[in-house]
Design a protein around this motif. Sequence first.
Motif, PDB file in Angstrom:
ATOM      1  N   PRO A   1      -4.096  -2.397   0.502  1.00 34.10           N
ATOM      2  CA  PRO A   1      -3.265  -3.610   0.647  1.00 34.10           C
ATOM      3  C   PRO A   1      -1.813  -3.385   0.181  1.00 34.10           C
ATOM      4  O   PRO A   1      -0.875  -3.884   0.787  1.00 34.10           O
ATOM      5  CB  PRO A   1      -3.971  -4.643  -0.237  1.00 34.10           C
ATOM      6  N   LEU A   2      -1.643  -2.617  -0.883  1.00 33.08           N
ATOM      7  CA  LEU A   2      -0.294  -2.326  -1.367  1.00 33.08           C
ATOM      8  C   LEU A   2       0.400  -1.336  -0.424  1.00 33.08           C
ATOM      9  O   LEU A   2       1.583  -1.502  -0.096  1.00 33.08           O
ATOM     10  CB  LEU A   2      -0.359  -1.754  -2.792  1.00 33.08           C
ATOM     11  N   ILE A   3      -0.328  -0.334   0.007  1.00 35.62           N
ATOM     12  CA  ILE A   3       0.244   0.711   0.869  1.00 35.62           C
ATOM     13  C   ILE A   3       0.810   0.102   2.160  1.00 35.62           C
ATOM     14  O   ILE A   3       1.889   0.480   2.620  1.00 35.62           O
ATOM     15  CB  ILE A   3      -0.821   1.797   1.155  1.00 35.62           C
ATOM     16  N   GLN A   4       0.083  -0.862   2.707  1.00 38.27           N
ATOM     17  CA  GLN A   4       0.563  -1.521   3.934  1.00 38.27           C
ATOM     18  C   GLN A   4       1.927  -2.157   3.727  1.00 38.27           C
ATOM     19  O   GLN A   4       2.827  -2.029   4.552  1.00 38.27           O
ATOM     20  CB  GLN A   4      -0.420  -2.612   4.356  1.00 38.27           C
ATOM     21  N   GLU A   5       2.085  -2.841   2.607  1.00 36.22           N
ATOM     22  CA  GLU A   5       3.371  -3.495   2.303  1.00 36.22           C
ATOM     23  C   GLU A   5       4.471  -2.460   2.078  1.00 36.22           C
ATOM     24  O   GLU A   5       5.620  -2.655   2.487  1.00 36.22           O
ATOM     25  CB  GLU A   5       3.247  -4.397   1.064  1.00 36.22           C
ATOM     26  N   LEU A   6       4.112  -1.362   1.415  1.00 40.31           N
ATOM     27  CA  LEU A   6       5.105  -0.312   1.154  1.00 40.31           C
ATOM     28  C   LEU A   6       5.600   0.284   2.465  1.00 40.31           C
ATOM     29  O   LEU A   6       6.800   0.520   2.644  1.00 40.31           O
ATOM     30  CB  LEU A   6       4.506   0.793   0.268  1.00 40.31           C
ATOM     31  N   PHE A   7       4.676   0.520   3.394  1.00 36.13           N
ATOM     32  CA  PHE A   7       5.075   1.078   4.689  1.00 36.13           C
ATOM     33  C   PHE A   7       6.027   0.138   5.431  1.00 36.13           C
ATOM     34  O   PHE A   7       7.030   0.580   5.979  1.00 36.13           O
ATOM     35  CB  PHE A   7       3.839   1.363   5.557  1.00 36.13           C
ATOM     36  N   LYS A   8       5.691  -1.152   5.411  1.00 34.64           N
ATOM     37  CA  LYS A   8       6.549  -2.130   6.111  1.00 34.64           C
ATOM     38  C   LYS A   8       7.971  -2.040   5.566  1.00 34.64           C
ATOM     39  O   LYS A   8       8.940  -2.028   6.309  1.00 34.64           O
ATOM     40  CB  LYS A   8       6.013  -3.556   5.887  1.00 34.64           C
ATOM     41  N   MET A   9       8.062  -1.986   4.258  1.00 37.48           N
ATOM     42  CA  MET A   9       9.389  -1.964   3.642  1.00 37.48           C
ATOM     43  C   MET A   9      10.113  -0.653   3.921  1.00 37.48           C
ATOM     44  O   MET A   9      11.297  -0.636   4.262  1.00 37.48           O
ATOM     45  CB  MET A   9       9.258  -2.207   2.136  1.00 37.48           C
ATOM     46  N   ALA A  10       9.403   0.465   3.793  1.00 31.23           N
ATOM     47  CA  ALA A  10      10.037   1.780   4.000  1.00 31.23           C
ATOM     48  C   ALA A  10      10.521   1.908   5.447  1.00 31.23           C
ATOM     49  O   ALA A  10      11.575   2.502   5.713  1.00 31.23           O
ATOM     50  CB  ALA A  10       9.058   2.893   3.649  1.00 31.23           C
ATOM     51  N   GLU A  11       9.773   1.324   6.380  1.00 31.94           N
ATOM     52  CA  GLU A  11      10.209   1.365   7.778  1.00 31.94           C
ATOM     53  C   GLU A  11      11.495   0.563   7.973  1.00 31.94           C
ATOM     54  O   GLU A  11      12.359   0.948   8.754  1.00 31.94           O
ATOM     55  CB  GLU A  11       9.075   0.880   8.698  1.00 31.94           C
ATOM     56  N   GLU A  12      11.591  -0.536   7.244  1.00 33.53           N
ATOM     57  CA  GLU A  12      12.842  -1.319   7.272  1.00 33.53           C
ATOM     58  C   GLU A  12      14.015  -0.496   6.715  1.00 33.53           C
ATOM     59  O   GLU A  12      15.127  -0.570   7.220  1.00 33.53           O
ATOM     60  CB  GLU A  12      12.696  -2.595   6.430  1.00 33.53           C
TER      61      GLU A  12
END
Length: 206
Positions: A69-80
């Motif tokens: 669940p945390l990793i998903q959010e991190l990916f979204k942000m890093a892609e931004e």
Amino acid sequence: MKREVLFPTPIYWHDFPDSKNLNKYLFKHIKAWYKSDIKKGRPTGEFKTNSGFGWHSSTDMNDKKEYQPLIQELFKMAEECNKDYGIQPKLGLGNMWANINPSYSYNKTHTHPNSLWSGAYYIKVPKNSGKLFLEDPRPGPNTIMPRRVEGVPKELWRVIAYEPKEGRCIMFPSWLPHGVDINMNTEKGEKNWRISVSFNFIQTPE
Ligand SMILES: [Fe+2]
């Protein structure tokens, strides 16, 4: 007179959605991981030269399914971050680890070699438990320190410190020197723990 500002250093932060519940969940899992490490007799700060008296998990946190669940959010942000900074390749999560910093622990200034974006996500932040500081990475401004007028804009500062906030994630280029001030919270037991997760995003091969 015209001015251009070149060679910028972007700092991104984002408050994750539903972070109260996410943090409750992460706290439970990280605390259990810490306890089992202690039971095995693994000394705190092992493997990491920059970790001053804190517990630093192994760096395979990204391979553990409970942290998805945390990793998903991190990916979204890093892609931004990639989008904003004009980076094309798809991102990979190189590694990731949890930190528990009790009273008087700290992290020395360091960089994260061989990565693109690094940062921290905050799970538990007691009062006065240490700010994250970022340093000007350019050697030039660090060799001359002219007397300045009061109130120069923060773009011109040599060091900047961010107050961590529960549920907030901060990301910056991995080459940026940074560290964490001493945790001066002395409440009893785990009340004084500052808990965060650190990570390195990398480029994937073409
Ligand atoms: Fe770091």
